[in-house]
Design an enzyme around this catalytic site. Structure first.
Site, mmCIF file in Angstrom:
data_model
loop_
_atom_site.group_PDB
_atom_site.id
_atom_site.type_symbol
_atom_site.label_atom_id
_atom_site.label_comp_id
_atom_site.label_asym_id
_atom_site.label_seq_id
_atom_site.Cartn_x
_atom_site.Cartn_y
_atom_site.Cartn_z
ATOM 1 N N LYS A 107 0.957 -1.236 0.079
ATOM 2 C CA LYS A 107 0.031 0.016 0.093
ATOM 3 C C LYS A 107 0.871 1.188 -0.009
ATOM 4 C CE LYS A 107 -2.856 1.330 3.664
ATOM 5 N NZ LYS A 107 -2.003 2.447 4.017
ATOM 6 N N GLU A 125 -9.285 7.719 3.464
ATOM 7 C CA GLU A 125 -9.341 8.041 5.152
ATOM 8 C C GLU A 125 -9.621 9.314 5.296
ATOM 9 O OE1 GLU A 125 -5.698 6.916 6.904
ATOM 10 O OE2 GLU A 125 -6.336 7.603 8.762
HETATM 11 O O1 KIV Z 1 -1.313 2.441 8.593
HETATM 12 C C1 KIV Z 1 -2.281 2.003 8.877
HETATM 13 O O2 KIV Z 1 -3.000 1.500 9.847
HETATM 14 C C2 KIV Z 1 -3.523 2.695 7.869
HETATM 15 C C3 KIV Z 1 -4.781 2.501 7.911
HETATM 16 C C4 KIV Z 1 -5.162 3.628 8.940
HETATM 17 C C5 KIV Z 1 -5.508 2.477 6.623
HETATM 18 O O3 KIV Z 1 -2.818 3.409 6.689
#
Ligand code: KIV
Length: 284
Positions: free
Chosen positions: A113, A182
């Protein structure tokens, strides 16, 4: 059944909601995996939730690989997504490729991600071309906390809202298999979900996204330094832990733990001989 980027897309196509929770260790990953949650995110929120930093900026590649590998060992069915930490992909496409490659090979992630919209599309495109599934993350992106001036809801005015929609369309076009959005007004979560073909996973983005993600310490009431408005505490595990730790402390100090039940015995004849020989031994 193993969740994959394909089953994620099928869920969106069939209008089925998706669930994602963070985890940073083997035992928690196993519990989440066994509960039927679709995906485990090894978030760089480990900076706050595990390492005690004020934000995620200090989290390193080594941190993510160390915790990502532990989670991957505990997750049999959940899709394991590992966050790329701050400055591991922003500098260049080459650094993004190298670091995402490490996460896939050393942490055994199913996907990575990345935070950001139009500006990181070249990185997303190259990673996807190399066979690395990418989950994008837009809206309030915690690695940009200093630019935002704090953890603030994003997209509150028309211009900012349209920019988030543009980011969503751009990361989808670049090949992201899913998009986390988010801390934005619910209407933005709804519109993006309607506009994108890939699943949209919300956190503080209202009820209309294709799925939801939460930090597990937040939703279990373990982390309470700061509880954002979008968090619901589904259990008070923090209270249970505190009570358990206090009972342990009390019992050890009172001499009631460990008892016979938690102790190992020697065969009586061995114990008798042991006592006898010990009594005859001379020590300096
Ligand atoms: O780092 C994380 O936990 C996240 C979530 C809040 C989506 O990116």
């Amino acid at each position: 059944m193993k969740n994959t980027v394909k089953t994620f897309q099928e869920a969106k196509n069939n209008g089925e909601k998706l669930t994602m929770l963070t985890a940073y260790d083997y035992s928690t990953a196993k519990l989440i995996d066994e509960s039927g949650v679709n995906s485990i995110l090894v978030g760089d929120s480990l900076g706050n939730a595990i390492l005690g930093y004020d934000n995620t900026v200090s989290v390193t590649m080594e941190d993510m690989i160390h915790h990502g590998a532990a989670v991957a060992r505990g997750a049999k069915n959940a899709l394991v997504v590992v966050d790329m930490p701050f400055m591991s992909y922003q500098i260049s496409v080459e650094s993004a490729m190298e670091n995402a490659g490490r996460i896939m090979k050393e942490a055994h992630a199913d996907a990575v991600k990345l935070e950001g919209g139009t500006q990181i599309c070249p990185q997303i495109r190259s990673l996807v071309d190399a066979g690395i599934p990418v989950c994008a993350h837009i809206g309030m992106t915690p690695q940009s906390i200093h630019a935002f001036g704090g953890f603030k809801v994003q997209g509150k005015d028309v211009g900012a809202a349209l920019k988030i929609v543009k980011d969503a369309k751009a990361v989808e076009a670049a090949g992201a298999f899913a998009v986390v959005v988010e801390c934005v007004p619910a209407i933005i979560g709804k519109k993006i979900t309607e506009m994108l073909k890939v699943p949209v996973i919300g956190i503080g983005a209202g009820p209309d996204t294709d799925g939801q993600v939460l930090v597990y310490q937040d939703m279990l009431g373990i982390f309470s330094d700061f509880v954002p408005k979008f968090v619901k505490q589904f259990a008070q595990v923090g209270e249970l832990m505190r009570a358990g730790f206090a009972d342990y402390d009390k019992e050890v100090k009172a001499g009631t733990f460990p008892g016979e039940k938690q102790s190992y015995a020697m065969a009586p004849e061995e114990e008798e001989e042991f006592e006898k020989l010990l009594g005859q031994m001379e020590f300096e």
